[in-house]
Design a protein around this motif. Sequence first.
Motif, PDB file in Angstrom:
ATOM      1  N   VAL A  62     -13.226  -3.536  -6.251  1.00  0.00           N
ATOM      2  CA  VAL A  62     -14.103  -3.202  -5.122  1.00  0.00           C
ATOM      3  C   VAL A  62     -13.988  -1.746  -4.693  1.00  0.00           C
ATOM      4  O   VAL A  62     -14.851  -1.247  -3.973  1.00  0.00           O
ATOM      5  CB  VAL A  62     -13.827  -4.133  -3.912  1.00  0.00           C
ATOM      6  CG1 VAL A  62     -14.192  -5.566  -4.256  1.00  0.00           C
ATOM      7  CG2 VAL A  62     -12.373  -4.044  -3.447  1.00  0.00           C
ATOM      8  N   SER A  63     -12.925  -1.055  -5.119  1.00  0.00           N
ATOM      9  CA  SER A  63     -12.804   0.361  -4.758  1.00  0.00           C
ATOM     10  C   SER A  63     -11.825   1.053  -5.684  1.00  0.00           C
ATOM     11  O   SER A  63     -10.977   0.421  -6.311  1.00  0.00           O
ATOM     12  CB  SER A  63     -12.343   0.537  -3.295  1.00  0.00           C
ATOM     13  OG  SER A  63     -11.009   0.089  -3.139  1.00  0.00           O
ATOM     14  N   ALA A  64     -11.961   2.377  -5.772  1.00  0.00           N
ATOM     15  CA  ALA A  64     -11.042   3.218  -6.559  1.00  0.00           C
ATOM     16  C   ALA A  64     -10.802   4.499  -5.799  1.00  0.00           C
ATOM     17  O   ALA A  64     -11.736   5.117  -5.286  1.00  0.00           O
ATOM     18  CB  ALA A  64     -11.620   3.507  -7.930  1.00  0.00           C
ATOM     19  N   THR A  65      -9.534   4.895  -5.697  1.00  0.00           N
ATOM     20  CA  THR A  65      -9.169   6.090  -4.945  1.00  0.00           C
ATOM     21  C   THR A  65      -8.320   6.993  -5.823  1.00  0.00           C
ATOM     22  O   THR A  65      -7.281   6.562  -6.357  1.00  0.00           O
ATOM     23  CB  THR A  65      -8.358   5.735  -3.683  1.00  0.00           C
ATOM     24  OG1 THR A  65      -9.079   4.784  -2.917  1.00  0.00           O
ATOM     25  CG2 THR A  65      -8.082   6.978  -2.838  1.00  0.00           C
TER      26      THR A  65
ATOM     27  N   ASP B 255       0.823  -1.222   0.000  1.00  0.00           N
ATOM     28  CA  ASP B 255       0.000   0.000   0.000  1.00  0.00           C
ATOM     29  C   ASP B 255       0.854   1.267   0.000  1.00  0.00           C
ATOM     30  O   ASP B 255       0.466   2.284  -0.570  1.00  0.00           O
ATOM     31  CB  ASP B 255      -0.946   0.008   1.211  1.00  0.00           C
ATOM     32  CG  ASP B 255      -2.105  -0.957   1.037  1.00  0.00           C
ATOM     33  OD1 ASP B 255      -2.587  -1.102  -0.106  1.00  0.00           O
ATOM     34  OD2 ASP B 255      -2.531  -1.571   2.029  1.00  0.00           O
TER      35      ASP B 255
ATOM     36  N   ARG C  99      -3.839   7.085  -9.157  1.00  0.00           N
ATOM     37  CA  ARG C  99      -5.114   6.458  -8.800  1.00  0.00           C
ATOM     38  C   ARG C  99      -4.842   5.030  -8.356  1.00  0.00           C
ATOM     39  O   ARG C  99      -3.945   4.365  -8.889  1.00  0.00           O
ATOM     40  CB  ARG C  99      -6.056   6.467 -10.019  1.00  0.00           C
ATOM     41  CG  ARG C  99      -7.439   5.874  -9.781  1.00  0.00           C
ATOM     42  CD  ARG C  99      -8.434   6.294 -10.871  1.00  0.00           C
ATOM     43  NE  ARG C  99      -7.992   5.916 -12.198  1.00  0.00           N
ATOM     44  CZ  ARG C  99      -8.586   4.969 -12.951  1.00  0.00           C
ATOM     45  NH1 ARG C  99      -9.616   4.305 -12.479  1.00  0.00           N
ATOM     46  NH2 ARG C  99      -8.137   4.706 -14.168  1.00  0.00           N
TER      47      ARG C  99
ATOM     48  N   ILE D 164      -6.715   1.321  -7.554  1.00  0.00           N
ATOM     49  CA  ILE D 164      -7.908   0.479  -7.512  1.00  0.00           C
ATOM     50  C   ILE D 164      -7.568  -0.792  -6.742  1.00  0.00           C
ATOM     51  O   ILE D 164      -6.438  -1.266  -6.775  1.00  0.00           O
ATOM     52  CB  ILE D 164      -8.457   0.142  -8.919  1.00  0.00           C
ATOM     53  CG1 ILE D 164      -7.491  -0.728  -9.710  1.00  0.00           C
ATOM     54  CG2 ILE D 164      -8.804   1.400  -9.688  1.00  0.00           C
ATOM     55  CD1 ILE D 164      -8.109  -1.295 -10.966  1.00  0.00           C
ATOM     56  N   ARG D 165      -8.561  -1.285  -6.029  1.00  0.00           N
ATOM     57  CA  ARG D 165      -8.368  -2.497  -5.232  1.00  0.00           C
ATOM     58  C   ARG D 165      -9.216  -3.611  -5.822  1.00  0.00           C
ATOM     59  O   ARG D 165     -10.391  -3.410  -6.147  1.00  0.00           O
ATOM     60  CB  ARG D 165      -8.752  -2.235  -3.774  1.00  0.00           C
ATOM     61  CG  ARG D 165      -8.447  -3.408  -2.840  1.00  0.00           C
ATOM     62  CD  ARG D 165      -8.638  -3.003  -1.378  1.00  0.00           C
ATOM     63  NE  ARG D 165      -7.702  -1.958  -0.989  1.00  0.00           N
ATOM     64  CZ  ARG D 165      -6.457  -2.183  -0.587  1.00  0.00           C
ATOM     65  NH1 ARG D 165      -6.001  -3.429  -0.533  1.00  0.00           N
ATOM     66  NH2 ARG D 165      -5.676  -1.190  -0.236  1.00  0.00           N
TER      67      ARG D 165
ATOM     68  N   GLU E  42     -10.515  -7.669  -5.391  1.00  0.00           N
ATOM     69  CA  GLU E  42     -10.718  -8.806  -4.493  1.00  0.00           C
ATOM     70  C   GLU E  42     -11.578  -9.837  -5.204  1.00  0.00           C
ATOM     71  O   GLU E  42     -12.607  -9.484  -5.804  1.00  0.00           O
ATOM     72  CB  GLU E  42     -11.424  -8.369  -3.196  1.00  0.00           C
ATOM     73  CG  GLU E  42     -10.600  -7.467  -2.286  1.00  0.00           C
ATOM     74  CD  GLU E  42     -11.385  -7.003  -1.067  1.00  0.00           C
ATOM     75  OE1 GLU E  42     -12.501  -7.537  -0.849  1.00  0.00           O
ATOM     76  OE2 GLU E  42     -10.910  -6.105  -0.354  1.00  0.00           O
TER      77      GLU E  42
END
Length: 227
Positions: free
Chosen positions: A220-223, A202, A210, A212-213, A215
Amino acid sequence: MSILEAKDLTKIYGKGENSVHALDGVNLEVNKGEFLAIVGTSGSGKSTLLHMLGGLDRPSSGEVLINGMNIFTLKDDELTIFRRRKIGFVFQAFNLVPVLNVYENVVLPLELDGEKVDKAYVDEILETLMLSAKKKSLPNQLSGGQQQRVAIARALAFRPAIILADEPTGNLDSKTGQDVLSLLKISAEKYSQTIVMITHNDEIAQMADRIIRIEDGHIVSATERRG
């Protein structure tokens, strides 16, 4: 502007009750010049996704578009040539040829493709990656960080549109890994290239624009890291 896009990307290994959905309908867009990090635990599907984005493996269904073209419409030999010319790969294992010096390792893909080597451009890359003094050194005379920088220089030498990095700091200590990633980012910005990197770290991922995660084969997520 999107340079790389995955549409409903699915990869299934095995059949029937023994089937495993490594990717399950992944949709993703990467903009030109973006540095994207894909994070996830072992078995999450991140390596499978990177291999699909780079055309190293074909999906069970779905598309990968590079500059609007579905790369999986290409035959295997056409895809190999496209991959070599348009995508630069940086792996956790440096994959350097031990009997070739730094300069020879960097220009090897160009020579294999019959391309004329732009020596001034290669010298500029080596200078950017702080390798000018090591041009004639063999891989076993270099530190791990230096070897990974050679692998990055080799990936940049073809002027690829996209660089795909698979755990590029995995064999390096934390400080060296951050230094190498900083140089990769500087190089990509200088040569207007796009980076997609997978990592389980991390802290390393925070260097991207950017994150992205993934699983169980799903994003499941983007930051967003950049304003």
